[in-house]
Structure formats: structure tokens, C-alpha cells
Design a protein around this motif. Sequence first.
Motif, short mmCIF file in Angstrom:
data_model
loop_
_atom_site.label_atom_id
_atom_site.label_comp_id
_atom_site.label_asym_id
_atom_site.label_seq_id
_atom_site.Cartn_x
_atom_site.Cartn_y
_atom_site.Cartn_z
N ASN A 1 9.19 9.81 -3.19
CA ASN A 1 10.32 9.15 -3.86
C ASN A 1 10.34 7.64 -3.59
O ASN A 1 11.05 6.91 -4.29
N ASP A 2 9.58 7.19 -2.58
CA ASP A 2 9.60 5.78 -2.21
C ASP A 2 8.32 5.02 -2.57
O ASP A 2 8.37 3.83 -2.87
N THR A 3 7.19 5.69 -2.53
CA THR A 3 5.91 4.96 -2.61
C THR A 3 5.71 4.25 -3.94
O THR A 3 5.12 3.17 -3.98
N PHE A 4 6.19 4.81 -5.03
CA PHE A 4 5.91 4.21 -6.34
C PHE A 4 6.57 2.85 -6.50
O PHE A 4 6.15 2.04 -7.34
N ARG A 5 7.61 2.57 -5.73
CA ARG A 5 8.28 1.27 -5.84
C ARG A 5 7.95 0.33 -4.69
O ARG A 5 8.60 -0.70 -4.53
N THR A 6 6.93 0.64 -3.92
CA THR A 6 6.54 -0.22 -2.80
C THR A 6 5.91 -1.51 -3.32
O THR A 6 4.87 -1.48 -3.98
N LEU A 7 6.53 -2.65 -3.04
CA LEU A 7 6.06 -3.95 -3.51
C LEU A 7 5.65 -3.89 -4.98
O LEU A 7 4.60 -4.37 -5.39
N ALA A 8 6.51 -3.28 -5.77
CA ALA A 8 6.18 -2.99 -7.18
C ALA A 8 5.94 -4.24 -8.00
O ALA A 8 5.23 -4.18 -9.02
N THR A 9 6.50 -5.37 -7.61
CA THR A 9 6.34 -6.59 -8.40
C THR A 9 5.26 -7.51 -7.85
O THR A 9 5.11 -8.63 -8.34
N ASP A 10 4.52 -7.05 -6.85
CA ASP A 10 3.47 -7.89 -6.25
C ASP A 10 2.11 -7.52 -6.84
O ASP A 10 1.56 -6.45 -6.53
N PRO A 11 1.53 -8.36 -7.69
CA PRO A 11 0.25 -8.01 -8.34
C PRO A 11 -0.90 -7.92 -7.35
O PRO A 11 -1.83 -7.13 -7.56
N LEU A 12 -0.87 -8.71 -6.27
CA LEU A 12 -1.95 -8.65 -5.29
C LEU A 12 -1.99 -7.28 -4.62
O LEU A 12 -3.06 -6.68 -4.45
N PHE A 13 -0.83 -6.78 -4.24
CA PHE A 13 -0.77 -5.48 -3.58
C PHE A 13 -1.19 -4.37 -4.54
O PHE A 13 -1.96 -3.48 -4.18
N LYS A 14 -0.70 -4.41 -5.77
CA LYS A 14 -1.00 -3.37 -6.74
C LYS A 14 -2.48 -3.35 -7.09
O LYS A 14 -3.04 -2.29 -7.39
N ARG A 15 -3.13 -4.52 -7.06
CA ARG A 15 -4.54 -4.57 -7.40
C ARG A 15 -5.42 -3.99 -6.29
O ARG A 15 -6.50 -3.46 -6.56
N ARG A 16 -4.95 -4.07 -5.05
CA ARG A 16 -5.81 -3.64 -3.94
C ARG A 16 -5.44 -2.28 -3.36
O ARG A 16 -6.31 -1.54 -2.90
N VAL A 17 -4.16 -1.94 -3.36
CA VAL A 17 -3.71 -0.71 -2.70
C VAL A 17 -3.17 0.25 -3.74
O VAL A 17 -2.30 -0.11 -4.54
N THR A 18 -3.66 1.48 -3.73
CA THR A 18 -3.19 2.50 -4.66
C THR A 18 -2.03 3.27 -4.03
O THR A 18 -1.89 3.34 -2.81
N GLU A 19 -1.21 3.84 -4.90
CA GLU A 19 -0.12 4.66 -4.40
C GLU A 19 -0.65 5.87 -3.64
O GLU A 19 -0.05 6.32 -2.65
N ALA A 20 -1.78 6.40 -4.09
CA ALA A 20 -2.36 7.58 -3.42
C ALA A 20 -2.70 7.28 -1.96
O ALA A 20 -2.46 8.10 -1.08
N SER A 21 -3.27 6.10 -1.70
CA SER A 21 -3.61 5.76 -0.31
C SER A 21 -2.35 5.57 0.52
O SER A 21 -2.31 5.95 1.70
N LEU A 22 -1.31 5.01 -0.08
CA LEU A 22 -0.04 4.85 0.64
C LEU A 22 0.57 6.20 0.98
O LEU A 22 1.08 6.41 2.09
#
Length: 425
Positions: free
Chosen positions: A187-208
Motif C-alpha cells: 500500500n506504500d511502495t507505489f508512492r515512494t518518491l513518486a515524483t522523483d524521476p531519478l529514483f523511478k529510473r533506477r529503482v523499481t517498485e519490485a526491488s523496494l
Amino acid sequence: MAKPHPSWGLAGPETPASPRTMRTLRKIQSHQVLTTSNALIAQTQSRPSPARTHDSNSTDSPGGPTRTLTHRRARSNSDAAAREAALTAPIPHHRRPARKTGSGIGVKRSLLENLLRDGPQNGKTQEGLQELKYLVLSTKVDADGDGMSPYRIYLWLVLLNIPPVPTDDYLTLVHRGGSPAYTKIRNDTFRTLATDPLFKRRVTEASLIRLLNAVAWKLHDSKPKSRSRPTSSRRREMELLVNTPPSIAEEPGSSDSAIYVQGMNVLCAPFLYAARSEVEAFALFHYFVTQECPGYIRGALDGVHKGLRLVDRCLEIVEPKLAAYLASKSLTAELYAFASVLTLSACTPPLPEVLHLWDFLFAYGPHLNILCIVAQLVRIRDTIFQSDSPGRVLRSFPPLEAKGIIAMAVSFIPENPGRSLRRDD
């Protein structure tokens, strides 16, 4: 690369190309070959180029042989000048042999990286560690524009004194499947640093999800097991109260609050972003929440609330006028600094500056995040005073500027009583 000529691609059967156009195209092609590949040298033959035999100072590379011609159609004399200019042009800087470094960015290794790689001299660990901390404070970890550094994650492991974790141990936890906190994590992981393109490009929700779930299993396993023989409910409650370590104590009625609480996803994010593997991030994050900030994973978030009270107290000491103004508006740290305390300021972008700030916090103690938050408040003091709605100003802090925040936070230390800055607060 040179800008394409305006006539690039326009010559066709109905528009014959002029000799000047063809010469321009050949110059562009020669520049591309010289700047994008070293294959030209491998394709050359032993016959020297007429244009090169008269230039004794030109070589392919330092100490290299004279450039030779390849097997190809002879060019017209009208192209000779352009061809000679292309072949005698110096090799661009980024193609020259670079000094070999661990960072792989073509620059000399910093003192910080050298000390981290080579270790302390004469085996003096404590002196080497102090020097390492000083270099973190006085210099900056070499990183690219995205904040990525090849050695930062190892610096964190050394500063926090975390031993290597076998990969199989982490995989065993992952293969156990969903932990009792799995639903909350999802319920929390999908919105983790959701607006940060650097984080989204390097870290997947699955790994989190995998990392948080593995930590949840680890915390779950550390909880004491209830006895097999039947006992009264009152006696069972007393046993749990006596035997449960404070770092994993539960709130009544919440079976998984001690193995995952909201906000752990954001606190975990920079570890995953900076790490070179999930195992490294797992080792760091698990150690951090169990040893450095155990109060952050209690059901009532006791450690976070203590930190918020410290923000108010420290602000009263270093900036009493601002503290009094905020108090008159009923703006306590509980209302505006909760996320900054809980996540060690990871909730405030940009992410590369968060990593720089964390270098300092891991070197001298995560408790100094309190002073870093106070520094952020002092830096926007004038904006707060001039605003008709200071609460709106405090709703989101300005982008982090780690260097200035660290310098100001360090200047606050002599003004604060030592008892307010203990790591266990």
C-alpha cells in the motif's frame, strides 16, 4: 559532433550535389570516424598517406605510428585539403588515454576514495576512521549529476561498521514470500518518491517490495516466540512485556506494527538508490532501523516524536525569534517536520543532495539530522516572516542544498547542550 550541414540529406536525383556539398559531407564523415571509433587504425595499411609524410609531428596517439591509408576509392584532388585537415586534426580530449581511476570518470582519485580503497596506514583503524570522517566533512564524495558514485555505498558500510551479508541469506528471506506486513508494504511502495524521476529510473517498485518484505521477516524472526504450554492471557501479556526488546515492542492491537510502519518505504529509498545491489541496501537498512534509530520502527514512532521535540528545543536555542514566532502561530515541529525527522530529510528533493547530506549524517551521527532540519528553517527565516501564511511555507521545504545545510548545522553544535544531541534521543 559538428552540426549537420543545411544540405544534409537533401541532395537527390532531381538535385545534383555540388562539389562543395560533397566536400562538406566527406569532412563530416571523417570527423565522425575520428571521434567515435578507433577502428580506423585497425583498418589501415602499410602505405603512408601523402598528406602525413610531410608532417613529422603528427601521430595517431602518443608514441604511436604514422597514420596510413585504408583500402577505399581514391578521392578527387578537390577534396585533398579537407582530407588533410581531418587526418591531422588532434584527437579529441575524450579519446585520449585517461588516467585509470576507480571511479572510471577520467580524473585523479580523491583523497577520500584513496583512503577508502587503501585503508588506514599501519593498521591504525581508529585514526583512519577519524580521517575518513574529516574528509567526508571537508570534501565531497565524487558523483555524477545523478548523485551516483562507485564507492559511496562502501563508504556508508564502513562508517556504520556493517559486515558483509551473504547473498543467500537475503535470498532466503525473499523466497519466503509475503511477510505479515506485506499488505501494508504494497500500500506504500507505489508512492515512494513518486515524483522523483531519478529514483523511478533506477529503482523499481519490485526491488523496494522485496527489500522491505525481507526486513519485515527479519524483524518478525527477532520477536520472542510464545511458549507452547498454555498460559493465562494476563500471564502471556506480562511475559511479552518483560521479554520483548524495546526496539521491536508492539502497540496493543497491531500485530505487525513492529515489523513495518508507514514511512519506512521512504527511509529505505536512498539506500536502494545508492547501493550497487539489493543485498547491500538490505544490510544497511536493517542495521539502520534496528541499531541507529530503533525508535523509528516502534508502533507509536517514539523516536520520531522525540526528534520533533528536539527540533523545537534546538530552534529555541539557535533562533529564538523564529521559534517564538512559530509558537505564536501554533506551528510546532509536529505539524511541519514529521516527514523530515522520520526520513532523515529524504522526503525533500533533490535526491543527489539527500545522498550528500547522508554522507555527513553517517559520518557524525544520524541524530544531527535534527540540526539539519533547524538549518533548513533558518535558511527560509525571512520567507516565513514575510508570508501571510507561514504554515503554507512550511508545508514543503525548499530543495535541499546539502553543503550549506551541513555548514550551518555544524555551526549550531557549540550552541546546543550535549544532552540534547545524544544519539539515543
